[in-house]
Motif scaffolding. Structure first.
Motif, short mmCIF file in Angstrom:
data_model
loop_
_atom_site.label_atom_id
_atom_site.label_comp_id
_atom_site.label_asym_id
_atom_site.label_seq_id
_atom_site.Cartn_x
_atom_site.Cartn_y
_atom_site.Cartn_z
N ALA A 133 0.87 -1.12 -0.07
CA ALA A 133 -0.17 -0.09 0.18
C ALA A 133 0.98 1.16 0.08
O ALA A 133 2.02 1.14 0.55
CB ALA A 133 -0.98 0.03 1.13
N PRO A 134 0.61 2.34 -0.87
CA PRO A 134 1.26 3.25 -0.87
C PRO A 134 1.53 4.08 0.60
O PRO A 134 2.66 4.43 1.09
CB PRO A 134 0.44 4.65 -1.46
CG PRO A 134 -0.54 3.69 -2.47
CD PRO A 134 -0.57 2.56 -1.54
N GLU A 135 0.62 3.92 1.57
CA GLU A 135 0.81 4.48 2.79
C GLU A 135 1.87 3.65 3.56
O GLU A 135 2.85 4.33 4.57
CB GLU A 135 -0.46 4.15 3.89
CG GLU A 135 -1.46 5.01 3.41
CD GLU A 135 -2.70 4.49 2.06
OE1 GLU A 135 -2.25 3.27 1.79
OE2 GLU A 135 -3.09 5.16 1.33
N THR A 136 2.09 2.37 3.53
CA THR A 136 3.22 1.43 3.90
C THR A 136 4.30 1.92 3.37
O THR A 136 5.50 2.03 4.12
CB THR A 136 3.00 -0.11 3.62
OG1 THR A 136 1.59 -0.14 3.92
CG2 THR A 136 3.93 -0.84 4.10
N VAL A 137 4.63 2.30 2.48
CA VAL A 137 5.97 2.64 1.67
C VAL A 137 6.25 4.14 2.31
O VAL A 137 7.28 4.40 2.71
CB VAL A 137 5.74 2.89 0.24
CG1 VAL A 137 6.89 3.70 -0.32
CG2 VAL A 137 5.57 1.59 -0.59
N ARG A 138 5.10 4.77 2.57
CA ARG A 138 5.48 6.23 3.13
C ARG A 138 6.12 6.25 4.46
O ARG A 138 6.91 6.69 4.70
CB ARG A 138 4.05 7.22 3.08
CG ARG A 138 4.47 8.58 3.57
CD ARG A 138 3.05 9.24 3.43
NE ARG A 138 2.14 8.95 4.67
CZ ARG A 138 0.88 8.48 4.00
NH1 ARG A 138 0.64 8.77 2.92
NH2 ARG A 138 -0.06 7.94 4.73
N ASN A 139 5.17 5.14 5.38
CA ASN A 139 5.72 4.97 6.75
C ASN A 139 6.99 4.02 6.94
O ASN A 139 8.02 4.51 7.60
CB ASN A 139 4.70 3.89 7.47
CG ASN A 139 3.44 4.76 7.62
OD1 ASN A 139 3.13 5.95 7.46
ND2 ASN A 139 2.21 3.88 7.76
N LEU A 140 7.38 3.41 5.68
CA LEU A 140 8.63 2.90 5.80
C LEU A 140 9.59 3.85 5.65
O LEU A 140 10.76 4.04 6.24
CB LEU A 140 8.62 1.59 4.81
CG LEU A 140 10.09 1.11 4.44
CD1 LEU A 140 10.25 0.21 5.66
CD2 LEU A 140 9.89 0.19 3.36
N VAL A 141 9.50 4.56 4.60
CA VAL A 141 10.73 5.63 4.12
C VAL A 141 10.65 6.56 5.39
O VAL A 141 11.75 7.23 5.87
CB VAL A 141 10.15 6.32 3.13
CG1 VAL A 141 11.13 7.38 2.57
CG2 VAL A 141 10.49 5.30 1.77
N SER A 142 9.82 6.94 5.94
CA SER A 142 9.67 7.91 6.90
C SER A 142 10.17 7.44 8.29
O SER A 142 11.30 8.10 8.72
CB SER A 142 8.17 8.42 7.45
OG SER A 142 8.33 9.17 8.62
N ASN A 178 14.25 7.21 7.51
CA ASN A 178 14.80 8.76 7.51
C ASN A 178 14.85 9.22 8.81
O ASN A 178 15.81 9.96 9.19
CB ASN A 178 13.96 9.61 6.36
CG ASN A 178 13.87 9.32 5.08
OD1 ASN A 178 15.19 8.51 4.64
ND2 ASN A 178 13.18 9.68 4.35
N SER A 179 13.86 8.78 9.98
CA SER A 179 14.08 9.36 11.10
C SER A 179 15.22 8.88 11.74
O SER A 179 15.66 9.23 13.03
CB SER A 179 12.57 9.21 11.60
OG SER A 179 12.30 7.82 12.20
N SER A 180 15.70 7.50 11.54
CA SER A 180 16.73 6.78 12.32
C SER A 180 17.90 7.00 11.72
O SER A 180 18.92 6.66 12.61
CB SER A 180 16.29 5.11 12.12
OG SER A 180 16.51 4.79 10.78
N ARG A 181 18.20 7.89 10.95
CA ARG A 181 19.53 8.15 10.23
C ARG A 181 20.00 9.34 11.35
O ARG A 181 19.57 10.25 12.00
CB ARG A 181 19.44 8.63 8.81
CG ARG A 181 19.18 7.56 7.88
CD ARG A 181 18.96 7.97 6.45
NE ARG A 181 18.54 7.03 5.86
CZ ARG A 181 18.48 6.97 4.30
NH1 ARG A 181 18.58 8.30 3.97
NH2 ARG A 181 17.95 6.14 3.71
#
Length: 143
Positions: free
Chosen positions: A128-137, A140-143
């Motif tokens: 789902a697009p929401e899953t992709v967005r949450n995964l990328v977010s 990116n926040s753990s970097r």
């Protein structure tokens, strides 16, 4: 605490000398060996709370981290998905900039580049697009 000059220091399983001898020999040392040494020599770890937690941790009595265990394959897949999203996002942003320069302001389906990248990446990886967005977010926040 045992006397380091004593002949029993290296061979008494409750002394630190025993642990030093085992480490020099590159022999196996178990969790229960460390627990036995710490309990016999409380001066090794002076803080009582820390000592209790070390002992409980070695005895596997502390709670484990909750949630799904993350395998190396899963971590690699998530990073691959994020990299595909980032590549696609850069391409879509470049395309949007070129369209803007030509005077076209609206997108054909009213999707911003980030949203379109989530949709396209989701279709590629059956997500789902929401899953992709949450995964990328989350990556990116753990970097």
């Amino acid at each position: 605490m045992h006397d380091p000059n004593s002949p029993h220091y290296q061979f008494d399983p409750s002394s630190v000398g025993w642990l030093h001898r085992r480490a020099k020999e590159d022999s196996q040392v178990l969790n229960e060996d460390i627990v036995r040494i710490i309990e016999a020599n409380p001066a090794l770890v002076p803080d009582e709370i820390l000592r209790d937690h070390i002992v409980r941790g070695l005895q596997k009595k502390l709670k484990a981290k909750r949630g799904r265990k993350r395998t190396t394959a899963r971590i690699l897949k998530e990073h691959h998905i994020a990299a595909a999203y980032e590549h696609r996002l850069a391409w879509l942003q470049d395309r949007a900039l070129k369209r803007r320069k030509r005077g076209i302001k609206k997108f054909p389906v009213n999707h911003a580049p980030a949203e379109a990248a989530c949709i396209l990446t989701g279709k590629e990886f059956h997500m789902a697009p929401e899953t992709v967005r949450n995964l990328v977010s989350s990556l990116n926040s753990s970097r």
